[in-house]
Design an enzyme around this catalytic site. Structure first.
Site, PDB file in Angstrom:
ATOM      1  N   HIS A   1      44.806  37.923  42.702  1.00 34.63           N
ATOM      2  CA  HIS A   1      44.219  38.322  43.967  1.00 34.63           C
ATOM      3  C   HIS A   1      44.566  37.246  44.991  1.00 34.63           C
ATOM      4  O   HIS A   1      44.869  36.101  44.627  1.00 34.63           O
ATOM      5  CB  HIS A   1      42.693  38.426  43.849  1.00 34.63           C
ATOM      6  CG  HIS A   1      42.230  39.597  43.028  1.00 34.63           C
ATOM      7  ND1 HIS A   1      42.454  40.907  43.406  1.00 34.63           N
ATOM      8  CD2 HIS A   1      41.534  39.659  41.868  1.00 34.63           C
ATOM      9  CE1 HIS A   1      41.915  41.722  42.503  1.00 34.63           C
ATOM     10  NE2 HIS A   1      41.359  40.982  41.552  1.00 34.63           N
TER      11      HIS A   1
ATOM     12  N   CYS B   1      47.499  40.177  47.507  1.00 35.01           N
ATOM     13  CA  CYS B   1      47.198  40.593  48.874  1.00 35.01           C
ATOM     14  C   CYS B   1      47.233  39.376  49.786  1.00 35.01           C
ATOM     15  O   CYS B   1      46.988  38.258  49.371  1.00 35.01           O
ATOM     16  CB  CYS B   1      45.837  41.263  48.956  1.00 35.01           C
ATOM     17  SG  CYS B   1      45.852  42.907  48.245  1.00 35.01           S
TER      18      CYS B   1
END
Length: 472
Positions: free
Chosen positions: A301, A344
């Site tokens: 992430h 991301c």
């Protein structure tokens, strides 16, 4: 003795903190936006908080205080420079070589310093249509922060600033134009192979094509190709969701880079400290001197300019890469160092179960300010940073088939390396592949983004064995 040095250093920082007012702290915070994790910057209350973050990210220590000298110079606190052993003139001399604050961030800060109260009123009136009704900025700096958060002003798009400045003040417009000229000059230097600058983005690859044809290639014919690290963070300690499908990506990367001749090492579920320790371990490896290149792939992430450790603490991408500069890792000097990041880099959005975003899902309020890939990359030669997505956006991962970006990267390497294509041509094909993809509902798209300081073509030798995809 070391304890005395450390104590004296921290006393100096406290003295500097005591001489800074709230506006100075706000300015420091703004100038550090591209260097420090946004989540942590949000909680800054004092200059000491900023100093702590700079030390944690290894920008500031007893031996090297230039980053702080640069920041004090930028906010015109010249009298405090002597506490660090600097003068205004000395900082000016060193800025070109050691400066960390980007041209873009400097331009925005200078604008904020030169916008008068009357100008601010006019600008707010002109932009009223795009400003939140309940959030009228109190200062020019807050206005610029707001425009960045809304994506209306970015490093590569200052059109709105130009239009507003044109109507309000020719002097302000000239500052924006100076930034554009400096940025264009930087890009022009880069296409001629100047290694100390950051290259521009994929849209400009074609502009550099003629130059690149004249370039020689990196030496890739040694007995050992190099090491490839794969850090695969799947499970997290608290709020972050399990990254289903990521093990498929890690397995595919291991197969493809092994096929390309690299010694692959895979690490799973590392904390932020373990990632930093791992980088230090590999930085010190003497075996690099007998290798052609170094590759590192990180699947996790992330947020703007950073990735999450298993402990849900952010690690700066720039800090990770800086371990392998020629100064920090002489064994890899003049050799290509490639980093591929599947994470991301912006707004978190809730996706269908079929497709998940590699971002923090629970906290929808953390809208971070932008840091572009060209600022994540060390300002030194021979680096390539391949990002799964452009800044400010999520990247997608199928919970069974793996991430769009990693799967496209592995597919294109297997297809195009046997044809003798160089890495930038391959990444352009990856952009095209991912850009065509769409989620099950037809509503979500993604565009990868490389940044690089390569000085030569990077071409993998053609393997003798068929690609892994043809062995099934």
């Amino acid at each position: 003795m070391e304890d005395n040095v450390s104590l004296k250093f921290r006393q100096q920082l406290l003295l500097i903190d005591e001489n800074l007012v709230a506006e100075d702290v706000a300015a420091l915070k703004f100038l550090c936006t591209d260097l420090l994790p946004f989540k942590k910057l949000e909680n800054v209350k004092s200059a000491v908080d900023i100093f702590q973050l700079l030390m944690a990210e290894e920008y500031l220590n007893e031996e090297d205080t230039f980053i702080l000298a640069e920041l004090l110079y930028k906010i015109k606190c010249h009298s405090l420079l002597k506490k660090l052993g600097y003068t205004k003139e000395k900082v000016q001399e060193c800025l070109h070589e050691k400066g960390r604050v980007s041209l873009y961030r400097q331009m925005l800060y200078e604008l904020s310093e030169n916008i008068t109260n009357e100008m601010l009123k006019d600008i707010i009136f002109l932009l009223q249509y795009c400003l939140p009704k309940r959030r009228i900025p109190l200062s020019a700096l807050e206005l610029l922060i707001l425009l960045e958060k809304q994506g209306l002003v970015t490093e590569n798009n200052v059109q709105m600033l130009e239009e507003v400045c044109m109507k309000v003040s020719p002097d302000l417009l000239e500052r924006v134009n100076c930034y554009k000229r400096a940025k264009d000059n930087k890009a022009a230097s880069l296409t001629q192979g100047f290694s100390e600058m950051n290259l521009e983005l994929p849209a400009e690859f074609s502009n550099a094509e003629n130059e690149s044809k004249k370039m020689t290639s990196y030496k890739m014919d040694g007995p050992h190709r190099g090491f490839c690290l794969v850090i695969n963070n799947v499970n997290f300690d608290r709020c972050l969701q399990e990254r289903k499908g990521s093990c498929k990506d890690a397995g595919e990367l291991e197969r493809v880079f092994t096929w390309l001749g690299l010694d692959v090492r895979t690490y799973t579920d590392l904390t932020s400290l373990e990632i930093k320790d791992l980088m230090r371990t590999w930085q010190q490896l003497q075996d690099h001197k007998d290798r052609d290149c170094f590759i590192c792939c990180i699947l996790s992430h992330g947020e703007s300019g950073a990735i999450y450790g298993k402990d849900e603490e952010l690690v700066s991408i720039r800090m990770i890469m800086s371990h392998f500069t020629a100064k920090q890792c002489p064994q890899l000097a003049d050799k290509p160092k490639l980093f591929f990041i599947q994470a991301c880099q912006g707004k978190e959005i809730q996706c269908p179960v079929y497709v998940e975003g590699d971002a923090r899902i629970p906290d929808l309020t953390s809208m971070q300010q932008s840091i572009s890939p060209s600022e994540s990359i060390p300002e030194e030669a021979d680096f390539l940073l391949g990002m799964a997505t452009i800044d400010g956006y999520v990247s997608f991962r199928h919970i069974e088939q793996g991430a769009w970006y990693i799967q496209a990267l592995c597919s294109k390497l297997q297809l195009l390396v046997p044809r003798g294509e160089d890495i930038l041509s391959i990444l352009t094909e990856v952009n095209e592949d991912v850009g065509r993809r769409v989620d099950r509902l037809g509503t979500k798209k993604q565009m990868p983004q490389p940044a690089y300081t390569l000085r030569r073509k990077f071409i993998f030798p053609i393997p003798r064995d068929p690609p892994p995809s043809q062995k099934h």
